[in-house]
Design an enzyme around this catalytic site. Structure first.
Site, PDB file in Angstrom:
ATOM      1  N   LYS A  13      15.722  18.766 -30.749  1.00  0.00           N
ATOM      2  CA  LYS A  13      14.726  19.877 -30.155  1.00  0.00           C
ATOM      3  C   LYS A  13      14.847  20.314 -28.789  1.00  0.00           C
ATOM      4  CE  LYS A  13      10.846  17.737 -31.449  1.00  0.00           C
ATOM      5  NZ  LYS A  13      11.550  16.447 -31.897  1.00  0.00           N
ATOM      6  N   ARG A  88       1.688  18.751 -32.426  1.00  0.00           N
ATOM      7  CA  ARG A  88       2.206  17.612 -32.971  1.00  0.00           C
ATOM      8  C   ARG A  88       1.208  17.190 -34.115  1.00  0.00           C
ATOM      9  NH1 ARG A  88       6.031  15.781 -29.247  1.00  0.00           N
ATOM     10  NH2 ARG A  88       6.608  13.635 -29.571  1.00  0.00           N
ATOM     11  N   ARG A 122      20.759   7.930 -26.604  1.00  0.00           N
ATOM     12  CA  ARG A 122      20.270   9.162 -25.876  1.00  0.00           C
ATOM     13  C   ARG A 122      20.238   8.303 -24.411  1.00  0.00           C
ATOM     14  NH1 ARG A 122      15.559  12.812 -27.204  1.00  0.00           N
ATOM     15  NH2 ARG A 122      14.002  11.340 -26.929  1.00  0.00           N
ATOM     16  N   ARG A 155      15.094   6.119 -21.619  1.00  0.00           N
ATOM     17  CA  ARG A 155      13.819   6.363 -21.879  1.00  0.00           C
ATOM     18  C   ARG A 155      13.155   5.230 -22.271  1.00  0.00           C
ATOM     19  NH1 ARG A 155      12.083  12.128 -24.673  1.00  0.00           N
ATOM     20  NH2 ARG A 155      10.528  10.792 -25.570  1.00  0.00           N
ATOM     21  N   ARG A 166       7.399   6.229 -33.338  1.00  0.00           N
ATOM     22  CA  ARG A 166       7.351   7.195 -33.272  1.00  0.00           C
ATOM     23  C   ARG A 166       7.541   8.102 -34.394  1.00  0.00           C
ATOM     24  NH1 ARG A 166      11.749   8.273 -28.669  1.00  0.00           N
ATOM     25  NH2 ARG A 166      10.984  10.223 -28.781  1.00  0.00           N
TER      26      ARG A 166
HETATM   27  P1  AMP Z   1       8.493  13.694 -26.630  1.00  0.00           P
HETATM   28  O1  AMP Z   1       9.548  13.693 -25.490  1.00  0.00           O
HETATM   29  O2  AMP Z   1       8.370  15.041 -27.117  1.00  0.00           O
HETATM   30  O3  AMP Z   1       9.245  12.780 -27.736  1.00  0.00           O
HETATM   31  O4  AMP Z   1       7.181  13.128 -26.438  1.00  0.00           O
HETATM   32  C1  AMP Z   1       7.108  11.796 -25.758  1.00  0.00           C
HETATM   33  C2  AMP Z   1       5.760  11.086 -26.057  1.00  0.00           C
HETATM   34  O5  AMP Z   1       4.730  12.152 -25.135  1.00  0.00           O
HETATM   35  C3  AMP Z   1       5.395  11.112 -27.201  1.00  0.00           C
HETATM   36  O6  AMP Z   1       5.598  10.019 -28.066  1.00  0.00           O
HETATM   37  C4  AMP Z   1       3.632  11.070 -27.106  1.00  0.00           C
HETATM   38  O7  AMP Z   1       3.341   9.886 -26.801  1.00  0.00           O
HETATM   39  C5  AMP Z   1       3.520  12.298 -26.006  1.00  0.00           C
HETATM   40  N1  AMP Z   1       3.444  13.565 -26.268  1.00  0.00           N
HETATM   41  C6  AMP Z   1       4.261  14.534 -26.122  1.00  0.00           C
HETATM   42  N2  AMP Z   1       3.851  15.642 -26.749  1.00  0.00           N
HETATM   43  C7  AMP Z   1       2.579  15.528 -27.333  1.00  0.00           C
HETATM   44  C8  AMP Z   1       1.716  16.236 -27.903  1.00  0.00           C
HETATM   45  N3  AMP Z   1       1.832  17.448 -28.383  1.00  0.00           N
HETATM   46  N4  AMP Z   1       0.702  15.497 -28.746  1.00  0.00           N
HETATM   47  C9  AMP Z   1       0.287  14.221 -28.473  1.00  0.00           C
HETATM   48  N5  AMP Z   1       1.239  13.522 -27.768  1.00  0.00           N
HETATM   49  C10 AMP Z   1       2.262  14.052 -27.028  1.00  0.00           C
END
Ligand code: AMP
Length: 207
Positions: A13, A88, A122, A155, A166
């Site tokens: 994404k 989400r 990654r 990360r 996740r």
């Molecule tokens: P990502 O980089 O999109 O995988 O996001 C990393 C982490 O940020 C996720 O595992 C959540 O803990 C938090 N996060 C990101 N976007 C959201 C969202 N829309 N709602 C809730 N938590 C989020």
């Protein structure tokens, strides 16, 4: 138009969103990036979000909806934007419809075994945010950023136990929103296998 990117963590994404952002000349907004930056700076927002993020769980809806609302109202987004990592869950998707119903979702479909492999490989530049993958998109020089030379890092939530959590959270909370947009005729599905350029060509064709 607000484009939404859907798919398992590691489906591409962020990378595809970056390419689409350049092509359409509209910004990409990643709630994960905004939250990680807040955690790094130790702001009140970061302190609230850190615990859930470290466990691979979702940060509360109030926090992320607040972030997205503020961004969507900014001048940058006057011609639209690409959302990466939001919505989400169903309540976030419903809230987005209330803020601006002019949305279209792109679902990048990659099987679970493939994303686990990708996420373990990654790497990210802690300085400029550039994304790499040691298998599919390696940096030129060892594990240093091509753009700024900073040593790349993994990360914290790309460690295998957190990745599994996740994915579990994705299946339970995020996957239902694929049908939410499909039923409303607001979704295209793109096969996420193959190189970055192959996937982007499919995405362009699908749009
Ligand atoms: P990502 O980089 O999109 O995988 O996001 C990393 C982490 O940020 C996720 O595992 C959540 O803990 C938090 N996060 C990101 N976007 C959201 C969202 N829309 N709602 C809730 N938590 C989020």
């Amino acid at each position: 138009m607000i484009y939404i990117l859907l798919g398992l963590p590691g489906a591409g994404k962020g990378t595809q969103g970056e390419l689409l952002s350049r092509k359409l000349g509209i910004p990409k907004i990643s709630t994960g990036d905004i939250l990680r930056e807040a955690v790094k700076k130790g702001t009140p927002l970061g302190l609230k979000a850190k615990e859930a993020m470290d466990r691979g769980e979702l940060v509360s809806d109030d926090i992320v909806i607040g972030i997205v609302k503020e961004k969507l109202q900014s001048d940058d987004c006057s011609r639209g934007c690409i959302l990466d990592g939001f919505p989400r869950n169903i309540p976030q998707a419903e809230e987005l419809d209330r803020i601006d119903g002019n949305v279209f979702a792109i679902y990048i479909n990659v099987p679970e075994e493939e994303v686990i492999k990708r996420l373990c490989a990654r790497r990210v530049c802690p300085s400029c945010g550039a994304l790499y993958n040691l298998i599919t998109n390696p940096p030129r020089d060892d594990e240093k950023c091509d753009r700024c030379g900073t040593p790349l890092i993994q990360r914290d939530d790309d460690k295998e136990e957190v990745i599994r959590e996740r994915i579990r959270v994705y299946r339970e909370k995020t996957e239902p929103i694929i049908n939410y947009y499909r039923e409303r005729g607001k979704l295209v599905e793109v096969d996420g296998h193959g190189s970055i350029n192959e996937v982007f060509s499919r995405l362009e064709a699908a749009l």
